[in-house]
Enzyme design. Structure first.
Site, PDB file in Angstrom:
ATOM      1  N   ASP A   1      94.558 -11.970  18.190  1.00 31.59           N
ATOM      2  CA  ASP A   1      94.434 -13.427  18.203  1.00 31.59           C
ATOM      3  C   ASP A   1      95.830 -13.991  18.419  1.00 31.59           C
ATOM      4  O   ASP A   1      96.800 -13.490  17.854  1.00 31.59           O
ATOM      5  CB  ASP A   1      93.857 -13.933  16.870  1.00 31.59           C
ATOM      6  CG  ASP A   1      93.309 -15.346  16.978  1.00 31.59           C
ATOM      7  OD1 ASP A   1      94.106 -16.263  17.297  1.00 31.59           O
ATOM      8  OD2 ASP A   1      92.107 -15.553  16.747  1.00 31.59           O
TER       9      ASP A   1
ATOM     10  N   GLU B   1      75.369 -20.215  35.484  1.00 32.99           N
ATOM     11  CA  GLU B   1      74.134 -20.016  34.728  1.00 32.99           C
ATOM     12  C   GLU B   1      73.020 -20.902  35.292  1.00 32.99           C
ATOM     13  O   GLU B   1      73.197 -22.109  35.371  1.00 32.99           O
ATOM     14  CB  GLU B   1      74.369 -20.320  33.250  1.00 32.99           C
ATOM     15  CG  GLU B   1      75.379 -19.360  32.631  1.00 32.99           C
ATOM     16  CD  GLU B   1      75.679 -19.619  31.152  1.00 32.99           C
ATOM     17  OE1 GLU B   1      75.148 -20.600  30.586  1.00 32.99           O
ATOM     18  OE2 GLU B   1      76.450 -18.841  30.565  1.00 32.99           O
TER      19      GLU B   1
ATOM     20  N   HIS C   1      72.152 -16.811  27.648  1.00 31.36           N
ATOM     21  CA  HIS C   1      72.966 -17.723  26.829  1.00 31.36           C
ATOM     22  C   HIS C   1      72.189 -18.180  25.590  1.00 31.36           C
ATOM     23  O   HIS C   1      71.971 -19.368  25.360  1.00 31.36           O
ATOM     24  CB  HIS C   1      73.421 -18.935  27.648  1.00 31.36           C
ATOM     25  CG  HIS C   1      74.635 -19.614  27.054  1.00 31.36           C
ATOM     26  ND1 HIS C   1      75.532 -20.334  27.807  1.00 31.36           N
ATOM     27  CD2 HIS C   1      75.099 -19.689  25.782  1.00 31.36           C
ATOM     28  CE1 HIS C   1      76.482 -20.827  27.030  1.00 31.36           C
ATOM     29  NE2 HIS C   1      76.242 -20.439  25.796  1.00 31.36           N
ATOM     30  N   ILE C   2      71.811 -17.198  24.768  1.00 34.23           N
ATOM     31  CA  ILE C   2      70.981 -17.472  23.591  1.00 34.23           C
ATOM     32  C   ILE C   2      71.745 -17.306  22.284  1.00 34.23           C
ATOM     33  O   ILE C   2      71.136 -17.230  21.214  1.00 34.23           O
ATOM     34  CB  ILE C   2      69.728 -16.572  23.574  1.00 34.23           C
ATOM     35  CG1 ILE C   2      70.125 -15.075  23.563  1.00 34.23           C
ATOM     36  CG2 ILE C   2      68.819 -16.884  24.744  1.00 34.23           C
ATOM     37  CD1 ILE C   2      68.979 -14.138  23.235  1.00 34.23           C
ATOM     38  N   GLY C   3      73.067 -17.269  22.354  1.00 33.62           N
ATOM     39  CA  GLY C   3      73.859 -17.040  21.142  1.00 33.62           C
ATOM     40  C   GLY C   3      73.482 -17.941  19.976  1.00 33.62           C
ATOM     41  O   GLY C   3      73.334 -17.492  18.845  1.00 33.62           O
ATOM     42  N   ALA C   4      73.317 -19.216  20.256  1.00 29.85           N
ATOM     43  CA  ALA C   4      72.985 -20.183  19.207  1.00 29.85           C
ATOM     44  C   ALA C   4      71.502 -20.510  19.163  1.00 29.85           C
ATOM     45  O   ALA C   4      71.086 -21.436  18.469  1.00 29.85           O
ATOM     46  CB  ALA C   4      73.785 -21.465  19.417  1.00 29.85           C
TER      47      ALA C   4
ATOM     48  N   ASP D   1      75.908 -12.377  27.399  1.00 33.40           N
ATOM     49  CA  ASP D   1      75.029 -13.514  27.087  1.00 33.40           C
ATOM     50  C   ASP D   1      75.454 -14.756  27.856  1.00 33.40           C
ATOM     51  O   ASP D   1      74.735 -15.753  27.862  1.00 33.40           O
ATOM     52  CB  ASP D   1      75.069 -13.802  25.576  1.00 33.40           C
ATOM     53  CG  ASP D   1      74.114 -14.912  25.174  1.00 33.40           C
ATOM     54  OD1 ASP D   1      72.933 -14.836  25.561  1.00 33.40           O
ATOM     55  OD2 ASP D   1      74.540 -15.859  24.488  1.00 33.40           O
TER      56      ASP D   1
END
Length: 304
Positions: free
Chosen positions: A169, A260, A277-280, A255
């Site tokens: 990081d 997209e 793109h289903i992370g949330a 994801d």
């Protein structure tokens, strides 16, 4: 005051807005053209990831005071244009932490045990047991790039699996956190070269666009796996395609994509697992995101 909600949100989001006395227009499939036409009538707008709040939208929003993002990323909002107009931008990064972390671990397990291959084989009438020799997560090294809320949660779950944790990081990380994860902070090249799995948890910025470049993919450990649940453009998709096609990487789970729905050839590879793109995309995360973005918009409008 009026609020335009441009993407699907929880019923709770709409209830909280209305309970505060706001007039709510819910148009979850609104087009970019209609958004430009209608935005002049609204004091606030709420979006998820589909709707783009461009400089043109912001310029047209003569009454616009607040932009709410139900979710974490702000790359679909022109924050510089909003700042120039003194428009407040709020988001809810805390709402999707657990959902994205669980998906990341799920994708890692799917890669390690070739779960999609087995499912697909049985549905096609093929018994692929001999082709499905997998690996265990225990004892493997997980490299986490970006130790924010999601990266930390992924690290905690991976530690419970018995994985060794390497972390990169750009920020100085609290020693207490590193000790809690039993992690080692390293530079990005060391992380790439020593990790069996690499997972990305960074926002999309000019600095992180193509962070995982051709050069960095070449520095990854041969036979390693890449998981991306952050933003598509963090990875150079063409370079990733080559690394997977040539067998340098054993596999990838994606994801998110540059475009997209995706058009890249990388999604067609047999050693790539893709999700849209289903992370949330969990009931719990969407309930939390909807309620929290509503509360933040209400506060920004001075109603609480």
């Amino acid at each position: 005051m009026r609020v335009l909600v441009c993407d699907p949100v929880s019923t709770r989001c709409l209830e909280v807005l209305k309970d505060a006395g706001l007039e709510v227009s819910y148009q979850p499939k609104i087009s970019a053209e209609d958004l430009i036409k209608q935005i002049p009538e609204y004091d606030a707008v709420i979006v998820r990831s589909r709707t783009k709040i461009t400089s043109s939208v912001i310029e047209a929003g003569k009454k616009l005071r607040v932009i709410g993002r139900a979710g974490a990323g702000l790359d679909n909002i022109d924050t510089k244009a909003a700042l120039a107009r003194n428009i407040i931008v709020v988001n809810t990064p805390e709402s999707s932490t657990q959902a994205v972390a669980e998906l990341t671990i799920g994708l890692m397990l799917s890669l390690a045990r070739k779960i999609p291959l087995g499912d697909r084989g049985i549905k096609e009438g093929r018994w692929l047991k001999s082709e499905m020799m997998g690996i265990e997560l225990k004892g493997k090294t997980l490299g986490i790039i970006g130790l924010g809320r999601i990266g930390r949660r992924v690290g905690a779950i991976a530690k419970a699996f018995g994985m060794k944790i390497l972390v990169y990081d750009k920020r100085k990380l609290p020693e207490k956190l590193i000790k809690l994860l039993s992690a080692e902070v390293v530079d990005i090249d060391t992380l790439l070269s020593k990790s069996d799995f690499v997972t990305l948890h960074v926002p999309l910025t000019p600095e992180t666009r193509h962070m995982i470049s051709r050069e960095r993919l070449a520095k990854m450990k041969k036979g390693a796996y890449l998981i991306n649940t952050s933003r598509g453009e963090v990875v150079d998709e063409e370079a990733l395609y080559e690394a997977l096609k040539e067998g340098w990487l054993a596999g990838a789970a994606l994801d998110v994509f540059k475009q997209e729905p995706p058009t890249s050839e990388v999604v067609k590879l047999p050693n790539v697992i893709c999700t849209p793109h289903i992370g949330a995309q969990t009931v719990e995360a969407q309930e939390a995101a909807g309620e929290r973005v509503a509360e933040k918009v209400i506060k920004a409008l001075g109603l609480r």
